[in-house]
Design an enzyme around this catalytic site. Structure first.
Site, short mmCIF file in Angstrom:
data_model
loop_
_atom_site.label_atom_id
_atom_site.label_comp_id
_atom_site.label_asym_id
_atom_site.label_seq_id
_atom_site.Cartn_x
_atom_site.Cartn_y
_atom_site.Cartn_z
N ASP A 16 -3.16 -2.24 -2.44
CA ASP A 16 -2.25 -2.14 -3.58
C ASP A 16 -1.31 -0.96 -3.37
O ASP A 16 -1.43 -0.22 -2.40
CB ASP A 16 -3.04 -1.96 -4.87
CG ASP A 16 -3.92 -0.70 -4.81
OD1 ASP A 16 -3.40 0.39 -5.11
OD2 ASP A 16 -5.10 -0.81 -4.43
N ASP A 21 -1.09 1.59 -5.57
CA ASP A 21 -1.52 2.57 -6.57
C ASP A 21 -0.73 2.27 -7.85
O ASP A 21 -0.68 1.12 -8.27
CB ASP A 21 -1.33 3.98 -6.03
CG ASP A 21 -2.22 5.00 -6.73
OD1 ASP A 21 -3.44 4.73 -6.84
OD2 ASP A 21 -1.72 6.05 -7.15
#
Length: 298
Positions: A210, A212
């Site tokens: 991802d 973050d």
């Protein structure tokens, strides 16, 4: 020439490896308590491999509760010479996209609730962490990952946070824009420090799940989204591991970077002042310098 034995520490999503011959789970007792789980041992194309699920099968250990000292001691006790950490991470860089692998070469340690050293009262040692990973082993991991069809970024700074919560947006911007970090995770510290103290060649393969929460085009981190990427990353990690034996070989010379001699000048406590009980606990990780010809060197 010594034999090479590969240890693989599997992070979130990677709880087993495929294709090991003569495979078996083995329990290991350590002076630091029980490791995260039994260790899965066997051979892969002639190379001895020891796999340890960092969080345990079923993911029962949170990042703060992982028994890091017991894990590294158990690997060393089983004769591992080279350890590869495979772990999930968030990315602070647009180009380090979910599904990519990052071969970490630096760390910033923001953990605070973990035991970070094998040494202490009764036997003090200070190892250098200027170069916290084995460059040669990391290069081979990068090559194996590319052979597995993964986009690889060779080099990056890993911010180790305590967790278990993910970052606030303010923290995410701080780590990215002001500190210059590239990825963020919860488990490579103190693991890398302990591997250094145990004189293991250690490489960190961070698998991006991802962005973050800094990225304006992506929502904040959600566990359900991460799990979907984790599954894909774990499959890629298994392919990478299968490609490693051909690159590593089974013979092992001295590490050019000196990882296998990290304790050479690290012991500070005088031999006559060392605590015998502490020395017993250090038999696996530091036996080379505590009982060999260098035992009297402070």
């Amino acid at each position: 020439m010594a034999s090479r034995k590969l240890g693989v520490i599997g992070g979130s999503g990677l709880y087993a490896v495929d294709g090991l011959q003569d495979a078996h789970w083995q329990s290991v007792d350590t002076p630091w308590g029980a490791p995260s789980d039994d260790l899965f041992c066997g051979t892969l194309d002639g190379l001895e491999v020891v796999f340890l699920p960092r969080h345990g099968r079923g993911h029962i250990h949170s990042p703060s509760d992982v028994p890091y000292r017991a894990n590294i001691d158990a690997l060393k006790r089983l004769g591992v010479t080279d350890a590869i950490s495979v772990s999930a991470c968030g990315s602070f860089r647009e180009e380090m996209a979910p599904g990519d692998f990052v071969i970490v070469d630096q760390f910033i340690d923001r953990t605070f609730a973990r035991e970070k050293s094998f040494f202490g009262t009764g036997c003090v040692a200070h190892v250098s962490m200027a170069h916290p990973v084995c460059g040669g082993l990391g290069t081979l991991c990068a090559e194996a990952a590319r052979d597995a069809g993964v986009t690889v970024h060779h080099g990056g700074t890993y911010l180790a946070m305590e967790g278990p919560q993910f970052s606030t947006q303010a923290e995410s911007y701080l780590y990215r824009d002001q500190w210059g970090c590239d990825v963020i995770g919860m488990t490579n510290m103190p693991e890398a420090k302990l591997a250094r103290e145990a004189e293991l060649c250690y490489a960190s393969v961070a698998m991006v799940t991802d962005y973050d929460c800094w990225h304006p085009g992506h929502d904040a981190v959600e566990v359900s989204d991460i799990i979907r990427v984790l599954t894909r990353n774990a499959d890629a990690a298994r392919r990478m591991i299968k490609a490693l034996p051909a690159l590593l070989g089974t013979d092992r010379a001295l590490c050019p970077q000196g990882c296998d001699r990290a304790l050479e000048h690290a012991l500070i406590t005088s031999p006559e002042a060392r605590d015998p009980e502490m020395i017993k606990k250090l038999d696996a990780v530091a036996g080379r310098v505590l009982s060999g010809p260098n035992a009297a060197i402070g």
